[in-house]
Design an enzyme around this catalytic site. Sequence first.
Site, mmCIF file in Angstrom:
data_model
loop_
_atom_site.group_PDB
_atom_site.id
_atom_site.type_symbol
_atom_site.label_atom_id
_atom_site.label_comp_id
_atom_site.label_asym_id
_atom_site.label_seq_id
_atom_site.Cartn_x
_atom_site.Cartn_y
_atom_site.Cartn_z
ATOM 1 N N GLY A 193 11.654 22.889 7.883
ATOM 2 C CA GLY A 193 12.321 22.117 8.925
ATOM 3 C C GLY A 193 13.749 21.801 8.540
ATOM 4 O O GLY A 193 14.331 22.415 7.638
ATOM 5 N N TYR A 217 41.013 -12.405 23.899
ATOM 6 C CA TYR A 217 40.901 -11.709 25.175
ATOM 7 C C TYR A 217 42.248 -11.806 25.888
ATOM 8 O O TYR A 217 43.284 -11.595 25.278
ATOM 9 C CB TYR A 217 39.729 -12.278 25.980
ATOM 10 C CG TYR A 217 39.273 -11.349 27.068
ATOM 11 C CD1 TYR A 217 38.866 -10.044 26.767
ATOM 12 C CD2 TYR A 217 39.251 -11.741 28.397
ATOM 13 C CE1 TYR A 217 38.458 -9.178 27.762
ATOM 14 C CE2 TYR A 217 38.833 -10.872 29.397
ATOM 15 C CZ TYR A 217 38.448 -9.596 29.082
ATOM 16 O OH TYR A 217 38.041 -8.727 30.068
ATOM 17 N N LYS A 268 17.671 1.618 10.568
ATOM 18 C CA LYS A 268 18.750 2.396 9.940
ATOM 19 C C LYS A 268 20.047 1.588 9.945
ATOM 20 O O LYS A 268 20.799 1.587 8.969
ATOM 21 C CB LYS A 268 18.931 3.709 10.696
ATOM 22 C CG LYS A 268 19.653 4.809 9.917
ATOM 23 C CD LYS A 268 18.811 5.284 8.763
ATOM 24 C CE LYS A 268 19.478 6.416 8.002
ATOM 25 N NZ LYS A 268 19.315 7.718 8.630
#
Length: 427
Positions: free
Chosen positions: A199, A42, A97
């Site tokens: 579809g 950081y 997923k």
Amino acid sequence: MASFEQESLNYHKARNEFEGNGKIGTLITKPCDTVAELAMAYSPGVAYPCLEIEKDISTAYDYTNKGNLVAVISDGTAVLGLGDIGHLSGKPVMEGKCVLFKAFAHVDAVDIEINTKDTEEIIKTVAAIADTFGGINLEDIAAPKCFEIEERLKEICNVPVFHDDQHGTAVITTAGLINVLEMSGKKAEELKVVVIGAGESGIACANMYKALGVKNITMLDSKGVIHTGRTDLNKQKAAYAIDTEDRTPADAARNADMILGLSGPEQITQDMVRSMADNPIIFACANPIPEIMPDLAKEVRDDLIMGTGRSDFANQVNNVLGFPFIFRGALDVRATKITENMKMAASKALAELAKEDVPDYVKKAHKRDDMSFGPDYIIPSPFDKRLLVFVSSAVAQAAVDDGVAGVTDFNVEDYKAHLQRMADNAK
């Protein structure tokens, strides 16, 4: 409550006080155990890569996780077989997923559920965040708006945009079709193909079959054959309207070489199977109950090659054979798009892998000793670790050939060796 249902619910909850709910979390890839490491992770050290990226935005691939990060984005309007259940209700699927991306292709993925069904809002939102990621996987967005969303985002975004519900099944079934053509001696341009279900998946499959050389395609939706006399067709369906007297699935099935089912249970009858051409192929992909069960279809045709979406039958049409490895190849060459050639390269690589000797660990996973290239093995197993090498390298090379890769120095053999080391390291 059924035992599997309860087991699934328990699986998705934390098992102890140190584990989070859900299926994914964050993995820190660099040490942060000392003051010096904290200063680099950081402030003040992080300023230096920021300044490098400011000078050359492409260095975000070098200094951040962009090159191995995919966003799985959904509005929850077409979730699995559950339909429009809402964006947050679909989150377990999108997390799943992400798990598959990581487990099969070592790709980091984060799920993003968008609380809007408005096409313009979805496009605007995804376009605004796309640069953070190396790729965008659109998921479970209902047709027909999914077509416009993907097409417009592909034009806007500088990273690959891929709606897996459209293209995943197309890639896998095209691989199977390639191998059936070889086994039967038939030619693509001579086939009669019937697609039951118009579809997103059905349209994408038909598009890939045309790219393979198929000319005769009859498509059906819930109202029957899509023909030139109909006035109720959207743009995508109208592209497949044909001049024919056929109106029903039974009409269309006569002398068909292939039937692809992307609809629902019992849409293919034994009489339809009987009426097909010699050495036919049926991909009955409705889940959990296919358009016709394999035992019923094979009861009337012993020359039939059959595939379903289920893991308990031969020739499973499983999208996990495609999307993780397609994105792996696209990410590694910093592709800006996933082209038609890249998808076809994936299909051809899958077809080739099915011809290879099947490893013992794959046979063990399936509890089958008879796995070899033939009518009951035209599509490779998702457990085959060679998928990473075969499919990802083919996709990467196609991206380079198509001029959509960001890398300037690509050697496919070196890349295959890298992928093999990645696969070996995961064992």
